[in-house]
Enzyme design. Structure first.
Site: not given
Length: 393
Positions: A81, A139
């Site tokens: 991400d 995350e």
């Protein structure tokens, strides 16, 4: 196998860089990484492995590589991400998604692991054991993706799990490790203080929420200075104090938000207990009512000491020219949801230096000018590849 793997990685260094640049141009925010996850899944199609998608509470992916020989089952994890940051780097592969940037190196994590995984797939006939490649979403934003992936039970057969993080404040070629607690845990706090509004000229007829809030901001710091041992690590930051109003009006209510960090589970429990105690005292002292939201996000990341020592020895003896030093480094202040894997399995999370060439003062992770030296991708692939090979012996 070790020699073959290193040669294969050498030959595919440019491919790692190309993948990283593609991902850098097309970043997606946590829990919205639909196209990134599709790109990753497509990479593995037709390669003779099991691919599980949409794992956990988002777009997580697990790819299972089964070796021809019996052995351990290990996990290798990379996150994918990006962050809500407007990129300010001059690179030609700058983000095409305005306001979204890979400013923490997750594009590099994914690029190295894709190529390493593909090389390991090609070496399945020589591989002892099973490798689960964990491509993890989200995350950056609590509750994160790691805990939800662990909770699926799809990793319950892991004997060990490994991960790396690119570190721009260390030179390319440096591999850093830390035994024991390596990353802070964190919690989120929100406190609404309800008083009684009134006229600035008549405070005795009101109950000032701002005064109560200001007292709390000061008092909460005594948890760190007077409730923790000097040898413990803890930080409480009140990052938001919403008390805007009119200069001659006593505020009816205020809302504070805070970020809390700690290096051990014991410190976590102490801080939470003392925050709640202070809130109870605030209500009594100032005759206000309080609504506290206290949410632990990521736990402290604990590197299994024996496993981490094994990794350090493996890399020190690896004779890989790209790995120029292997050193023990201090714990890191940020937090990492890899900690959820480390809570459940013996784990080692280590660092790969990536200071850009010619840069004396590199920008740290999460900066709009964050950049890496892409030579670090091969270092990461070879370092993790060496760890995988060590389980064959």
């Amino acid at each position: 196998m070790r020699e073959k793997l290193m040669e294969m990685l050498d030959a595919r260094k440019d491919e790692m860089i190309q993948i990283r640049r593609y991902l850098h141009e097309h970043p997606e925010l946590s829990f919205k990484e639909e196209k990134t996850s599709r790109y990753i899944a497509e990479f593995y199609k037709g390669k003779g492995v099991e691919i599980q998608t949409n794992i956990g509470n988002g777009y997580g992916i697990i790819v299972t590589i089964v070796g021809a020989k019996r052995g351990k089952t290990i996990g290798l994890r990379a996150d994918f991400d990006a962050l809500p940051i407007v990129e300010e780097t001059p690179v030609p592969f700058k983000s095409k998604n305005e306001g979204v940037m890979h400013a923490c190196g997750h594009d590099g994590h994914t690029a190295y692991l894709l190529v390493l995984a593909d090389c390991l797939i090609q070496l399945k006939s020589e591989l002892a054991g099973t490798i689960k490649i964990i491509h993890q979403h989200a995350e950056e934003v609590p509750p994160g993706g790691a805990r939800s992936i662990v909770e699926t039970g799809l990793l319950d057969d892991l004997d060990e799990v490994y991960g790396i993080h690119l570190l721009p404040i260390a030179p390319v070629g440096m591999v850093g490790y830390n035994k024991g607690y390596a990353f802070n845990g964190r919690a989120y706090m929100k406190l609404k203080i309800q008083g009684r509004g009134g006229h600035g000229s008549s405070p005795h007829l009101a109950n000032d929420a701002i005064v109560a809030g200001a007292h709390f901001v000061t008092a909460v710091q005594t948890i760190i200075s007077r409730r923790l041992s000097p040898f413990d690590i803890g930080v409480i930051t009140i990052g938001s104090f919403d008390g805007a109003g009119t200069f001659n009006v006593i505020k009816d209510s205020v809302v504070l938000e805070g970020d809390i960090r700690y290096m051990t589970d014991a410190t976590k429990e102490t801080i939470e207990r003392e925050v709640k105690r202070l809130v109870r005292g605030l209500q009594e002292e100032f005759d206000v009512s309080c609504e506290l939201t206290y949410t632990p996000d990521y736990p402290p990341l604990y590197n299994n000491p024996e496993l981490t020592e094994k990794v350090a020895v493996t890399l020190l003896n690896a004779n890989v020219k790209e790995i120029t030093e292997v050193i023990e480094v201090p714990p890191m202040a940020p937090s990492e949801d890899f900690a959820y894997y480390a809570e459940r399995f013996p784990a080692c999370f280590f660092y790969i230096g990536c200071t850009p060439k010619g840069v004396e003062e590199p920008y740290f992770n999460h900066n709009p000018k964050f950049d890496i030296d892409e030579d670090a991708l091969l270092v990461a692939a070879k370092a993790v590849g060496q760890v995988v090979c060590s389980m064959q012996e």
